[in-house]
Design an enzyme around this catalytic site. Structure first.
Site, PDB file in Angstrom:
ATOM      1  CG  ASP A  30      34.903  63.169  30.314  1.00 57.13           C
ATOM      2  OD1 ASP A  30      35.326  61.879  30.511  1.00 57.13           O
ATOM      3  OD2 ASP A  30      33.912  63.566  30.694  1.00 57.13           O
ATOM      4  CD  GLU A 155      38.360  48.489  36.344  1.00 51.27           C
ATOM      5  OE1 GLU A 155      38.320  48.651  37.569  1.00 51.27           O
ATOM      6  OE2 GLU A 155      37.602  48.704  35.751  1.00 51.27           O
ATOM      7  N   GLY A 253      36.385  30.566  42.745  1.00 53.73           N
ATOM      8  CA  GLY A 253      35.767  31.596  43.936  1.00 53.73           C
ATOM      9  C   GLY A 253      34.276  31.871  43.481  1.00 53.73           C
ATOM     10  CB  CYS A 260      35.588  44.113  31.021  1.00 53.64           C
ATOM     11  SG  CYS A 260      36.255  45.746  31.163  1.00 53.64           S
TER      12      CYS A 260
HETATM   13  C1  UGA Z   1      39.581  42.124  31.997  1.00 52.35           C
HETATM   14  C2  UGA Z   1      40.518  41.663  31.326  1.00 52.35           C
HETATM   15  O1  UGA Z   1      41.471  40.700  31.915  1.00 52.35           O
HETATM   16  C3  UGA Z   1      41.566  42.665  30.490  1.00 52.35           C
HETATM   17  O2  UGA Z   1      42.443  42.101  29.574  1.00 52.35           O
HETATM   18  C4  UGA Z   1      40.367  43.415  29.548  1.00 52.35           C
HETATM   19  O3  UGA Z   1      41.280  44.519  28.940  1.00 52.35           O
HETATM   20  C5  UGA Z   1      39.498  44.153  30.514  1.00 52.35           C
HETATM   21  O4  UGA Z   1      38.689  43.045  31.116  1.00 52.35           O
HETATM   22  C6  UGA Z   1      38.588  45.049  29.754  1.00 52.35           C
HETATM   23  O5  UGA Z   1      37.816  44.612  28.678  1.00 52.35           O
HETATM   24  O6  UGA Z   1      38.675  46.139  29.805  1.00 52.35           O
HETATM   25  P1  UGA Z   1      39.492  43.412  34.238  1.00 52.35           P
HETATM   26  O7  UGA Z   1      37.958  43.566  34.241  1.00 52.35           O
HETATM   27  O8  UGA Z   1      40.027  44.573  34.886  1.00 52.35           O
HETATM   28  O9  UGA Z   1      40.083  42.941  33.035  1.00 52.35           O
HETATM   29  O10 UGA Z   1      39.681  42.387  35.521  1.00 52.35           O
HETATM   30  P2  UGA Z   1      40.551  40.861  35.631  1.00 52.35           P
HETATM   31  O11 UGA Z   1      41.619  40.856  36.081  1.00 52.35           O
HETATM   32  O12 UGA Z   1      40.501  40.114  34.364  1.00 52.35           O
HETATM   33  O13 UGA Z   1      39.295  40.238  36.536  1.00 52.35           O
HETATM   34  C7  UGA Z   1      38.035  39.893  36.157  1.00 52.35           C
HETATM   35  C8  UGA Z   1      37.082  39.232  37.095  1.00 52.35           C
HETATM   36  O14 UGA Z   1      37.540  37.833  37.187  1.00 52.35           O
HETATM   37  C9  UGA Z   1      37.520  39.741  38.644  1.00 52.35           C
HETATM   38  O15 UGA Z   1      36.351  39.700  39.335  1.00 52.35           O
HETATM   39  C10 UGA Z   1      38.461  38.854  39.305  1.00 52.35           C
HETATM   40  O16 UGA Z   1      38.308  38.581  40.494  1.00 52.35           O
HETATM   41  C11 UGA Z   1      37.882  37.646  38.419  1.00 52.35           C
HETATM   42  N1  UGA Z   1      39.080  36.392  38.560  1.00 52.35           N
HETATM   43  C12 UGA Z   1      39.924  36.505  37.808  1.00 52.35           C
HETATM   44  C13 UGA Z   1      38.474  34.945  39.025  1.00 52.35           C
HETATM   45  O17 UGA Z   1      37.477  34.938  39.424  1.00 52.35           O
HETATM   46  N2  UGA Z   1      39.492  34.038  38.965  1.00 52.35           N
HETATM   47  C14 UGA Z   1      40.531  34.245  38.385  1.00 52.35           C
HETATM   48  O18 UGA Z   1      41.219  33.384  38.248  1.00 52.35           O
HETATM   49  C15 UGA Z   1      41.099  35.460  37.651  1.00 52.35           C
END
Ligand code: UGA
Length: 439
Positions: A30, A155, A253, A260
């Site tokens: 890094d 995450e 929600g 991402c």
């Molecule tokens: C997301 C993907 O799920 C991963 O597979 C991917 O590797 C990652 O992006 C990336 O590209 O690095 P992440 O951003 O960590 O992961 O979070 P998620 O758990 O997917 O949630 C994303 C957003 O969607 C959050 O704000 C969460 O609160 C929201 N969400 C999730 C909803 O509003 N409703 C749901 O049913 C699920």
């Protein structure tokens, strides 16, 4: 294998500690020398469950170390994961400057065969540019391969997702690269898709956009439920039991945030349009998401009449539970929107307050609190913006006492309608009937 991981952000650090835990010798690189010093001292810098233990174990085993020099990383490794940031440009496309910079630097140091692996989320055809850049900047004309190996970790679940993935996607253009990639993931027990590089790059954007589409879809259905009288949670259950649909990512929600989905959907739109396609499906996904915060504030206005000069408690600042990450957080956007309306906000997040301070304007109208109940104290209403489990567990009687008027607007559908009704709240959630404990 000897592996370098270039860039130690969320993805890079998780990749480095997890691969070291699988027995590889890993050097994390890094440009931030202070971060390198902290990582070498066992401080993970970020909050991500499980990373600290693996970091300490890796350092202790001698298989993991960090440095600030790409040349050192190239000298010490056979395979290099490129994990630098690909932030959005003003037109929505991914800014690949960092990918180009590190590729150029890697190329300048290569004295023999190396495998360069794209792990950052990049548009299709990026591997071709990486390959061309290496050819232009490696004057020794060494042999090399470029592979795509997208990351699907979430995450807050990143270590578990990395070590026990649903699938590993490997995009390669030679047998040699395929063999090396399979060697790196030798001890991972899951389906491995070995394909061409473009297909692999597309799988990443297609997956994230599909998940974002599920969320915007259920949010649209939530609006329909509110208009027609229905319950979105039960609709999602009813849909989700169909194995072809699945219940995951049908949580209605405040909409999706994070580093991402918002940027990847926009970038995928650009990629498709640059190739001449009509990407209106994904523009609609993005548009629905962009409107979620405003809709929640409208509910608050409906309940309070005047928002200006009132004190509003906001629970949650992280973009989702389990992380201190506030990048593109809908919760932060919500707080900003409330401040713009002239409200005073009392904020609480179990992990993300420190990061939120950098994103929100310093202001007398913003108070950071040490607990959920402290944030609610004296507020005219509470808005729930992040789905932390501790909010669900709150003592409703104590919350009722803390608020001056018992109004809760829930952007995460955390509470049971009946419980809120019994406890005497006026309760507005998403895609469900509103509740008034008085009547
Ligand atoms: C997301 C993907 O799920 C991963 O597979 C991917 O590797 C990652 O992006 C990336 O590209 O690095 P992440 O951003 O960590 O992961 O979070 P998620 O758990 O997917 O949630 C994303 C957003 O969607 C959050 O704000 C969460 O609160 C929201 N969400 C999730 C909803 O509003 N409703 C749901 O049913 C699920």
């Amino acid at each position: 294998m000897d592996i370098a991981v270039i860039g130690t952000g969320y993805i890079g650090l998780v990749t480095a500690v997890c691969l070291a835990s699988k027995g590889h010798r890993v050097i994390g690189v890094d440009q931030d020398a202070d971060k390198v010093r902290r990582l070498n001292a066992g401080d993970p810098v970020i909050y991500e469950p499980g990373v600290d233990e693996l970091l300490r174990a890796g350092l202790g085993s001698g298989r993991l170390r960090f440095c600030a020099s790409i040349a050192e990383g190239v000298a010490a490794s056979q395979a290099l994961f490129i994990c630098v940031g690909t932030p959005p440009s003003s037109d929505g496309s991914a800014d690949l400057t960092q990918v180009e910079n590190v590729t150029r630097e890697i190329a300048g140091c290569m004295d023999g065969y190396r495998l360069l692996i794209e792990k950052s989320t990049v548009p299709v055809k990026t591997a071709g540019w990486v390959e061309r850049t290496v050819r232009l900047h490696n004057h020794r004309q060494v042999d090399f391969d470029v592979a795509s190996n997208p990351e699907f970790t979430r995450e807050a679940m990143a270590v578990q997702d990395f070590l026990e993935p649903d699938r590993i996607v490997i995009g390669v253009s030679s047998e040699r690269a395929a063999e090396l990639m399979l060697e790196i993931y030798r001890d991972f027990d899951c389906p491995k898709i070995v394909t061409d590089v473009s297909t692999s790059e597309i799988i990443k954007h297609a997956s994230n956009s599909f998940l974002a589409m599920k969320i915007s879809y259920i949010n649209l259905i939530a609006d329909l439920c509110e208009a027609a009288g229905g319950d979105v949670k039960t609709v999602a259950d009813g849909m989700g039991l169909d194995a072809r649909i699945g219940r995951a990512f049908l949580g209605a929600g405040v909409g999706y945030g994070g580093s991402c989905f918002p940027k990847d959907v926009k970038a995928f739109c650009r990629i498709g349009e640059d190739l001449g396609l009509d990407m209106s499906l994904l523009h609609a996904v993005d548009g629905i998401n962009e409107r979620r915060v405003g809709q929640l504030v409208a509910k608050l206005r409906q309940a309070l009449w005047i928002v200006k000069d009132k004190t509003i408690a906001v629970w949650g600042l992280a973009f989702k539970a389990g992380t201190d990450d506030t990048r593109s957080s809908q919760a932060i956007r919500l707080a900003v929107e409330l401040l713009r309306e002239g409200a005073n906000v009392r904020l609480y997040d179990p992990q993300a307050a420190a990061r939120a301070r950098h994103e929100l304007p310093p202001s007398d109208e913003v108070v950071y609190c040490a607990s959920a109940l402290e944030a609610a104290q004296g507020a005219s209403a509470l808005i729930v913006a992040t789905d932390w489990p501790e909010f669900r567990e709150i003592d409703l009687a104590a919350l009722h006492t803390a608020l001056t008027t018992p109004i809760v607007v829930d952007g995460r559908n955390l509470f049971c309608l009946k419980a809120m009704e019994r406890a005497g709240f006026e309760y507005y959630s998403v895609g469900r009937r509103s509740v008034s404990g008085h009547g």
